[in-house]
Design an enzyme around this catalytic site. Structure first.
Site, PDB file in Angstrom:
ATOM      1  N   HIS A  65     -14.068  76.096  63.729  1.00 13.54           N
ATOM      2  CA  HIS A  65     -14.975  74.942  63.745  1.00 13.54           C
ATOM      3  C   HIS A  65     -14.241  73.656  64.138  1.00 13.54           C
ATOM      4  O   HIS A  65     -14.829  72.774  64.745  1.00 13.54           O
ATOM      5  CB  HIS A  65     -15.657  74.778  62.387  1.00 13.54           C
ATOM      6  CG  HIS A  65     -16.788  75.733  62.186  1.00 13.54           C
ATOM      7  ND1 HIS A  65     -18.027  75.357  61.746  1.00 13.54           N
ATOM      8  CD2 HIS A  65     -16.871  77.072  62.386  1.00 13.54           C
ATOM      9  CE1 HIS A  65     -18.831  76.418  61.681  1.00 13.54           C
ATOM     10  NE2 HIS A  65     -18.141  77.473  62.055  1.00 13.54           N
ATOM     11  N   GLY A  71     -11.958  69.392  70.123  1.00  9.98           N
ATOM     12  CA  GLY A  71     -10.654  70.043  70.166  1.00  9.98           C
ATOM     13  C   GLY A  71     -10.040  70.233  68.790  1.00  9.98           C
ATOM     14  O   GLY A  71     -10.574  69.768  67.783  1.00  9.98           O
ATOM     15  N   ASP A  73      -8.270  69.043  66.386  1.00  8.01           N
ATOM     16  CA  ASP A  73      -7.719  67.717  66.044  1.00  8.01           C
ATOM     17  C   ASP A  73      -7.968  67.334  64.595  1.00  8.01           C
ATOM     18  O   ASP A  73      -7.871  66.158  64.241  1.00  8.01           O
ATOM     19  CB  ASP A  73      -8.304  66.646  66.978  1.00  8.01           C
ATOM     20  CG  ASP A  73      -9.773  66.374  66.700  1.00  8.01           C
ATOM     21  OD1 ASP A  73     -10.429  67.213  66.039  1.00  8.01           O
ATOM     22  OD2 ASP A  73     -10.276  65.308  67.112  1.00  8.01           O
ATOM     23  N   ASN A  95     -21.622  73.536  59.159  1.00  5.75           N
ATOM     24  CA  ASN A  95     -20.464  73.268  58.311  1.00  5.75           C
ATOM     25  C   ASN A  95     -20.774  73.321  56.827  1.00  5.75           C
ATOM     26  O   ASN A  95     -19.885  73.226  56.003  1.00  5.75           O
ATOM     27  CB  ASN A  95     -19.909  71.874  58.632  1.00  5.75           C
ATOM     28  CG  ASN A  95     -18.985  71.922  59.830  1.00  5.75           C
ATOM     29  OD1 ASN A  95     -18.638  72.991  60.303  1.00  5.75           O
ATOM     30  ND2 ASN A  95     -18.604  70.764  60.298  1.00  5.75           N
ATOM     31  N   HIS A 193     -14.911  88.266  62.349  1.00  9.82           N
ATOM     32  CA  HIS A 193     -15.907  88.651  61.348  1.00  9.82           C
ATOM     33  C   HIS A 193     -15.557  89.973  60.670  1.00  9.82           C
ATOM     34  O   HIS A 193     -16.336  90.477  59.874  1.00  9.82           O
ATOM     35  CB  HIS A 193     -17.308  88.685  61.972  1.00  9.82           C
ATOM     36  CG  HIS A 193     -17.829  87.318  62.320  1.00  9.82           C
ATOM     37  ND1 HIS A 193     -18.977  87.108  63.040  1.00  9.82           N
ATOM     38  CD2 HIS A 193     -17.336  86.067  62.041  1.00  9.82           C
ATOM     39  CE1 HIS A 193     -19.174  85.806  63.190  1.00  9.82           C
ATOM     40  NE2 HIS A 193     -18.189  85.154  62.599  1.00  9.82           N
ATOM     41  N   SER A 250     -14.574  96.635  53.893  1.00  7.78           N
ATOM     42  CA  SER A 250     -13.210  96.181  54.201  1.00  7.78           C
ATOM     43  C   SER A 250     -13.217  94.708  54.607  1.00  7.78           C
ATOM     44  O   SER A 250     -12.554  94.310  55.543  1.00  7.78           O
ATOM     45  CB  SER A 250     -12.585  97.042  55.299  1.00  7.78           C
ATOM     46  OG  SER A 250     -13.250  96.843  56.531  1.00  7.78           O
ATOM     47  N   ASP A 255      -9.255  94.658  60.396  1.00 12.87           N
ATOM     48  CA  ASP A 255      -9.256  96.001  60.998  1.00 12.87           C
ATOM     49  C   ASP A 255     -10.322  96.088  62.096  1.00 12.87           C
ATOM     50  O   ASP A 255     -10.937  95.089  62.458  1.00 12.87           O
ATOM     51  CB  ASP A 255      -9.465  97.071  59.924  1.00 12.87           C
ATOM     52  CG  ASP A 255     -10.774  96.884  59.163  1.00 12.87           C
ATOM     53  OD1 ASP A 255     -11.683  96.197  59.690  1.00 12.87           O
ATOM     54  OD2 ASP A 255     -10.903  97.413  58.046  1.00 12.87           O
TER      55      ASP A 255
HETATM   56  C1  HEM Z   1     -19.366  83.732  68.349  1.00 13.09           C
HETATM   57  C2  HEM Z   1     -19.979  82.789  67.674  1.00 13.09           C
HETATM   58  C3  HEM Z   1     -19.940  82.722  66.185  1.00 13.09           C
HETATM   59  C4  HEM Z   1     -21.015  82.548  65.381  1.00 13.09           C
HETATM   60  C5  HEM Z   1     -22.451  82.386  65.808  1.00 13.09           C
HETATM   61  C6  HEM Z   1     -20.526  82.565  64.022  1.00 13.09           C
HETATM   62  C7  HEM Z   1     -21.327  82.387  62.911  1.00 13.09           C
HETATM   63  C8  HEM Z   1     -20.891  82.540  61.615  1.00 13.09           C
HETATM   64  C9  HEM Z   1     -21.731  82.420  60.457  1.00 13.09           C
HETATM   65  C10 HEM Z   1     -23.213  82.065  60.468  1.00 13.09           C
HETATM   66  C11 HEM Z   1     -20.978  82.696  59.368  1.00 13.09           C
HETATM   67  C12 HEM Z   1     -21.433  82.763  57.915  1.00 13.09           C
HETATM   68  C13 HEM Z   1     -21.571  81.409  57.270  1.00 13.09           C
HETATM   69  C14 HEM Z   1     -22.221  81.539  55.921  1.00 13.09           C
HETATM   70  O1  HEM Z   1     -23.433  81.752  55.889  1.00 13.09           O
HETATM   71  O2  HEM Z   1     -21.536  81.438  54.897  1.00 13.09           O
HETATM   72  C15 HEM Z   1     -19.656  82.981  59.837  1.00 13.09           C
HETATM   73  C16 HEM Z   1     -18.607  83.300  59.040  1.00 13.09           C
HETATM   74  C17 HEM Z   1     -17.318  83.444  59.500  1.00 13.09           C
HETATM   75  N1  HEM Z   1     -16.884  83.236  60.783  1.00 13.09           N
HETATM   76 FE1  HEM Z   1     -18.024  83.076  62.410  1.00 13.09          FE
HETATM   77  N2  HEM Z   1     -19.186  82.737  64.033  1.00 13.09           N
HETATM   78  C18 HEM Z   1     -18.768  82.835  65.336  1.00 13.09           C
HETATM   79  C19 HEM Z   1     -17.473  82.953  65.781  1.00 13.09           C
HETATM   80  C20 HEM Z   1     -16.372  82.936  64.955  1.00 13.09           C
HETATM   81  C21 HEM Z   1     -15.017  82.783  65.407  1.00 13.09           C
HETATM   82  C22 HEM Z   1     -14.586  82.551  66.852  1.00 13.09           C
HETATM   83  C23 HEM Z   1     -14.230  82.842  64.302  1.00 13.09           C
HETATM   84  C24 HEM Z   1     -12.741  82.711  64.184  1.00 13.09           C
HETATM   85  C25 HEM Z   1     -11.890  83.020  65.143  1.00 13.09           C
HETATM   86  C26 HEM Z   1     -15.111  83.064  63.174  1.00 13.09           C
HETATM   87  C27 HEM Z   1     -14.694  83.262  61.882  1.00 13.09           C
HETATM   88  C28 HEM Z   1     -15.533  83.439  60.811  1.00 13.09           C
HETATM   89  C29 HEM Z   1     -15.069  83.836  59.493  1.00 13.09           C
HETATM   90  C30 HEM Z   1     -13.649  84.228  59.132  1.00 13.09           C
HETATM   91  C31 HEM Z   1     -16.186  83.818  58.661  1.00 13.09           C
HETATM   92  C32 HEM Z   1     -16.226  84.111  57.154  1.00 13.09           C
HETATM   93  C33 HEM Z   1     -16.077  82.805  56.400  1.00 13.09           C
HETATM   94  C34 HEM Z   1     -16.022  82.966  54.882  1.00 13.09           C
HETATM   95  O3  HEM Z   1     -15.832  84.061  54.367  1.00 13.09           O
HETATM   96  O4  HEM Z   1     -16.160  81.915  54.218  1.00 13.09           O
HETATM   97  N3  HEM Z   1     -16.394  83.086  63.604  1.00 13.09           N
HETATM   98  N4  HEM Z   1     -19.623  82.860  61.208  1.00 13.09           N
HETATM   99  C1  NAG Z   2     -17.637  70.645  52.545  1.00 11.37           C
HETATM  100  C2  NAG Z   2     -18.729  69.684  52.731  1.00 11.37           C
HETATM  101  O1  NAG Z   2     -18.523  68.517  52.963  1.00 11.37           O
HETATM  102  N1  NAG Z   2     -19.935  70.182  52.667  1.00 11.37           N
HETATM  103  C3  NAG Z   2     -21.108  69.375  52.813  1.00 11.37           C
HETATM  104  C4  NAG Z   2     -22.025  70.017  53.824  1.00 11.37           C
HETATM  105  O2  NAG Z   2     -23.262  69.379  53.849  1.00 11.37           O
HETATM  106  C5  NAG Z   2     -23.955  69.355  52.608  1.00 11.37           C
HETATM  107  C6  NAG Z   2     -25.331  68.798  52.830  1.00 11.37           C
HETATM  108  O3  NAG Z   2     -25.306  67.625  53.570  1.00 11.37           O
HETATM  109  C7  NAG Z   2     -23.132  68.533  51.604  1.00 11.37           C
HETATM  110  O4  NAG Z   2     -23.794  68.510  50.351  1.00 11.37           O
HETATM  111  C8  NAG Z   2     -21.787  69.218  51.454  1.00 11.37           C
HETATM  112  O5  NAG Z   2     -20.965  68.451  50.614  1.00 11.37           O
END
Ligand code: HEM
Ligand code: NAG
Ligand code: NAG
Ligand code: NAG
Ligand code: NAG
Ligand code: NAG
Ligand code: NAG
Ligand code: NAG
Length: 329
Positions: A65, A71, A73, A95, A193, A250, A255
């Site tokens: 993100h 970038g 940053d 976010n 993922h 997992s 993996d």
């Molecule tokens: C291709 C487009 C992508 C989309 C649409 C996407 C979307 C999402 C969404 C919706 C979540 C779950 C958020 C939640 O509901 O808590 C998620 C989790 C995650 N994403 Fe992606 N993602 C993308 C690409 C990536 C990339 C490029 C990375 C890293 C290189 C990444 C790493 C992760 C990781 C590690 C999680 C788990 C976060 C956690 O356990 O808190 N994702 N992603």
């Molecule tokens: C980590 C963080 O700042 N999360 C914010 C995301 O947006 C919600 C809704 O605006 C805030 O309540 C969270 O603090």
């Protein structure tokens, strides 16, 4: 000064100028200014992540993100303040589920104690993401350093640059191409993922409201898996608190099973499923599944190196923040 001396002088100034505007990331950028920085960060991650393993995925996602908005940053770390008056990236919808901010603050604190004002938050995020992946059993990759911190964080830019989980392949391709990443990078980076969790709200329309009519389900999602999710996890379309493992079984191990699930139509998001909708991306997935974990690791590492270089600020651009959540006063 002789003509020659003057020419040399002008040449040198020009050289410095060109060098500054073309400053690049460097291997071990802090070798002289903070020689222990990278080791301190690595040790911190290796010490703390095993105690809070779910953070590894969160920290990897934070890096993604960060890089996709202005970038790599550190702009994702900035907090809303009364003086900025603006909503920062953190507040934007994609976010709201980001985590790991206080972990980054913890790393920054000890790095600042070692060498005040030297190591950027942007580099910390990048190094922490790499070291976290290593803890989950994933690959190590080179992280050239020297990123500088941005001063701007804008919520609507996050919304515009981070693809939503409802994205189809062509919009994913466009949003990655905008960052200099191709379809292969898309498939590889989505492999992130293989670790982590999602909130039901990120995919519940697939289960309950797919066509905009309540009760409709996404036919591209395996129906047995969908029933399971509805029965045991996301019991209603309004559930915004339950979390689901993205790679069930997992979700803490780096993996190949994410790709195996995609081929079984068990990718959690439409954006995951979308990767199987073109011949090109499907063949990348098939190759990964047929290949070894080593091969995926190597390829993933390359794609991460590429992602870590998106629109970086170097040289005298930006600043080195004192606190990761705030622009320097
Ligand atoms: C291709 C487009 C992508 C989309 C649409 C996407 C979307 C999402 C969404 C919706 C979540 C779950 C958020 C939640 O509901 O808590 C998620 C989790 C995650 N994403 Fe992606 N993602 C993308 C690409 C990536 C990339 C490029 C990375 C890293 C290189 C990444 C790493 C992760 C990781 C590690 C999680 C788990 C976060 C956690 O356990 O808190 N994702 N992603
Ligand atoms: C980590 C963080 O700042 N999360 C914010 C995301 O947006 C919600 C809704 O605006 C805030 O309540 C969270 O603090
Ligand atoms: C930044 O804001 C979040 C809430 O959005 C808060 O929890 C956190 O403590 C703030 N960070 C700092 C360093 O003040
Ligand atoms: C807030 O908005 C102003 C005016 O558009 C802009 O100059 C400034 O950089 C923004 N600050 C942040 C932190 O985004
Ligand atoms: C944030 O970015 C949007 C979209 O690029 C832009 O229209 C807006 O002016 C920016 N907001 C601020 C406060 O800078
Ligand atoms: C993909 O999604 C975009 C944005 O929602 C939409 O404009 C486009 O028509 C979709 N493309 C396909 C092939 O469905
Ligand atoms: C279902 O989808 C429609 C169309 O997008 C939307 O108007 C409606 O609010 C959704 N229903 C729920 C309960 O989310
Ligand atoms: C979650 O849903 C509840 C009830 O519908 C609502 O009050 C709350 O604001 C939602 N939380 C988020 C983070 O969207």
């Amino acid at each position: 000064m002789s003509t020659f001396g003057l020419a040399l002088f002008v040449f040198c100034i020009l050289g410095i100028f060109i060098n500054a505007s073309h400053a690049q990331l460097q291997h071990n950028f802090y070798a002289k200014s903070c020689p222990k920085a990278e080791k301190i960060i690595e040790d911190y991650v290796h010490k703390h992540i095993p105690k809070a393993p779910s953070l590894a995925a969160a920290l990897l996602r934070l890096h993604f993100h960060d890089c996709f908005v202005r970038g790599c940053d550190g702009s994702v770390l900035l907090n809303f303040t009364l003086s900025t008056k603006n909503q920062t990236e953190k507040v934007a919808i994609p976010n709201q589920t980001l985590r790991g901010f206080s972990f980054i603050d913890g790393v920054k604190k000890i790095v600042e104690a070692e060498c005040p004002g030297v190591v950027s938050c942007a580099d910390i995020v990048t190094l922490v993401a790499r070291d976290s992946v290593v803890v989950t059993g994933g690959p190590f990759w080179n992280v050239p350093t020297g990123r500088r911190d941005g001063k701007i964080s804008n919520a609507s830019e996050a919304l515009a640059n981070i693809p939503p989980p409802t994205s189809n392949l062509s919009s994913l391709q466009t949003s990655f191409a905008n960052k200099g990443l191709d379809l292969k990078d898309l498939v590889l980076l989505s492999g992130a993922h293989t670790i982590g969790v999602s909130h039901c709200s990120s995919f519940s329309t697939r289960l309950y409201n797919f066509t905009g009519v309540l009760g409709t389900q996404d036919p591209s999602l395996d129906s047995e898996y969908a029933s399971n999710l509805k029965g045991k996890k996301c019991k209603s379309i309004n559930d915004n608190t339950t979390i689901v493992e993205m790679d069930p079984g997992s979700f803490r191990t780096f993996d190949l099973s994410y790709y195996k699930l995609l081929l079984k139509r068990r990718g959690l998001f439409q954006s995951d499923a979308a990767l199987t909708t073109s011949a090109t991306t499907k063949s990348f997935i098939n190759q990964l599944v047929k290949g070894s974990l080593e091969e995926f690791n190597t390829e993933f590492a390359k794609a991460m190196e590429k992602m870590g270089k998106i629109e970086v600020k170097t040289g005298s651009a930006g600043e080195i923040r004192k606190q990761c959540a705030f622009v320097n006063k």
